[in-house]
Design a protein around this motif. Structure first.
Motif, mmCIF file in Angstrom:
data_model
loop_
_atom_site.group_PDB
_atom_site.id
_atom_site.type_symbol
_atom_site.label_atom_id
_atom_site.label_comp_id
_atom_site.label_asym_id
_atom_site.label_seq_id
_atom_site.Cartn_x
_atom_site.Cartn_y
_atom_site.Cartn_z
ATOM 1 N N GLU A 222 89.223 -32.412 15.961
ATOM 2 C CA GLU A 222 87.774 -32.226 16.128
ATOM 3 C C GLU A 222 87.266 -31.118 15.220
ATOM 4 N N ALA A 223 88.041 -30.030 15.162
ATOM 5 C CA ALA A 223 87.656 -28.898 14.309
ATOM 6 C C ALA A 223 87.574 -29.358 12.858
ATOM 7 N N GLU A 224 88.565 -30.125 12.434
ATOM 8 C CA GLU A 224 88.593 -30.624 11.053
ATOM 9 C C GLU A 224 87.387 -31.529 10.798
ATOM 10 N N ALA A 225 87.134 -32.429 11.742
ATOM 11 C CA ALA A 225 86.012 -33.360 11.567
ATOM 12 C C ALA A 225 84.683 -32.611 11.548
ATOM 13 N N ALA A 226 84.614 -31.479 12.255
ATOM 14 C CA ALA A 226 83.365 -30.711 12.290
ATOM 15 C C ALA A 226 83.162 -29.885 11.023
ATOM 16 N N GLY A 227 84.228 -29.772 10.206
ATOM 17 C CA GLY A 227 84.062 -29.074 8.929
ATOM 18 C C GLY A 227 84.825 -27.765 8.801
ATOM 19 N N VAL A 228 85.787 -27.510 9.674
ATOM 20 C CA VAL A 228 86.605 -26.291 9.539
ATOM 21 C C VAL A 228 87.686 -26.540 8.489
ATOM 22 N N SER A 229 87.869 -25.583 7.590
ATOM 23 C CA SER A 229 88.914 -25.709 6.556
ATOM 24 C C SER A 229 90.199 -25.014 6.949
ATOM 25 N N MET A 230 90.049 -23.912 7.687
ATOM 26 C CA MET A 230 91.245 -23.120 7.996
ATOM 27 C C MET A 230 91.115 -22.474 9.372
ATOM 28 N N VAL A 231 92.215 -22.543 10.118
ATOM 29 C CA VAL A 231 92.280 -21.902 11.427
ATOM 30 C C VAL A 231 93.281 -20.758 11.323
ATOM 31 N N ILE A 232 92.931 -19.609 11.918
ATOM 32 C CA ILE A 232 93.855 -18.470 11.931
ATOM 33 C C ILE A 232 94.326 -18.229 13.362
ATOM 34 N N TYR A 233 95.636 -18.318 13.577
ATOM 35 C CA TYR A 233 96.223 -17.907 14.854
ATOM 36 C C TYR A 233 96.593 -16.431 14.657
ATOM 37 N N ALA A 234 95.642 -15.566 15.003
ATOM 38 C CA ALA A 234 95.676 -14.196 14.476
ATOM 39 C C ALA A 234 96.727 -13.287 15.104
ATOM 40 N N ASN A 235 97.014 -13.496 16.383
ATOM 41 C CA ASN A 235 97.785 -12.454 17.080
ATOM 42 C C ASN A 235 98.867 -13.004 17.994
ATOM 43 N N HIS A 236 99.156 -14.277 17.879
ATOM 44 C CA HIS A 236 100.032 -14.913 18.872
ATOM 45 C C HIS A 236 101.490 -14.513 18.730
ATOM 46 N N ALA A 237 101.945 -14.298 17.511
ATOM 47 C CA ALA A 237 103.352 -13.903 17.333
ATOM 48 C C ALA A 237 103.576 -12.503 17.924
ATOM 49 N N LEU A 238 102.613 -11.619 17.706
ATOM 50 C CA LEU A 238 102.748 -10.265 18.271
ATOM 51 C C LEU A 238 102.707 -10.311 19.796
ATOM 52 N N ARG A 239 101.763 -11.073 20.336
ATOM 53 C CA ARG A 239 101.637 -11.137 21.801
ATOM 54 C C ARG A 239 102.876 -11.780 22.412
#
Ligand code: SPV
Ligand code: MG
Length: 285
Positions: A222-239
């Motif tokens: 859905e995000a891609e279809a809405a026009g998002v180019s890049m998603v950042i999973y910013a803090n999950h590895a640290l958490r």
């Protein structure tokens, strides 16, 4: 050889959504690559937290560059560096671009808040930088690069600050006019509603990057279809590592020894593999 800057640009400009992951150190970057993600995000939040510091603009440019260099050298993945507000005025941004470009880092992200910025998810107010002033910073960054592919991402904090969609759009257009290669539109809502409204109005003028920390259930297709180019999973590895370390340390303390956790933690052999000890020993022979 394709530069990391070119690879990052390709990720932003290709049709398929790219997913990059916050990596505070080189080992995290290796695990991100192993898991099959497209790239890396050097998160000011994670790098600060790993030094037991809050994300309040405390890192200096050279501290961030040092952390980014370790992350960047660990894998072939391109890195987008979170340079907060740019460490000062236009001349500081120019020096930042020069240094990060020289380190073969794919690009930088600058956010339109007043120094010292506060993490976007902290309660309390957020002070937005004057939009014209920040557009000048973006223009300085774009002019300072020596390779066209080094990416400059402008991060809009208007929605985070509660300034509304019209202001977010005004700012995004100003920064695109100033030469930003992509817009990171940040939101702290629990659904992607604000982001969807922005994407609808933005009409793909530039690639759009999002950080769905507070709206993690947004379907990627859905995000891609809405026009998002890049998603950042910013803090999950640290958490994830904080939870895992807490659990294991608690167990060891409780049990009075490490026998009970041995099967739940990565064996030493795994670390030998990740750090390629065999290759290093071959070189030393
Ligand atoms: C970071 O990871 O440092 C970011 C994203 O800038 S956020 O924590 O959402 O501000
Ligand atoms: Mg940050």
């Amino acid at each position: 050889m394709v530069s990391k800057a070119t690879r990052l640009r390709e990720l932003l400009e290709r049709r398929a959504l790219a997913r990059i992951v916050g990596s505070r150190d080189a080992l995290t970057a290796l695990l991100v690559e192993e898991a099959g993600f497209d790239g890396l995000w050097a998160s000011s939040f994670e790098i600060s937290a790993s030094r037991a510091l809050p994300d309040l603009g405390l890192l200096t440019m050279s501290e961030l560059l040092d952390a980014c260099s370790h992350v960047n050298q660990a894998t072939g993945l391109p890195l987008l560096a979170d340079c907060d507000t740019g460490f000062g005025g236009n001349i500081n941004v120019v020096r930042t671009v020069r240094q990060f470009e020289a380190a073969d880092i794919g690009g930088i992200c600058l956010e339109d808040k007043v120094f010292p910025k506060r993490n976007s998810f902290l309660g309390g107010g957020q002070n937005l930088e004057d939009a014209g002033e920040f557009a000048g910073r973006i223009q300085a960054a774009v002019r300072a690069r020596t390779t066209a592919d080094f990416t400059v991402v402008a991060r809009v904090e208007a929605l985070i600050a509660g300034a509304g969609l019209a202001e977010a759009l005004r700012r995004a257009h100003l920064y695109a006019d100033a030469g930003a290669d992509a817009i990171l539109m940040h939101s702290k809502k629990s659904t992607p509603i604000e982001i969807l409204e922005f994407l609808q109005a933005w009409q793909a003028r530039t690639p759009v990057v999002v950080v769905p920390t507070t709206y993690p259930h947004w379907d990627l297709a859905e995000a891609e279809a809405a026009g998002v180019s890049m998603v950042i999973y910013a803090n999950h590895a640290l958490r994830a590592s904080v939870s895992a370390m807490r659990d294991v340390l608690g167990e060891i303390r409780l049990q009075g020894g490490t026998g009970g956790v041995e099967d739940t933690i990565a064996p030493m052999k795994e670390l030998f593999g990740l750090t390629q000890v065999n290759r290093w020993e071959e070189w030393s022979a």
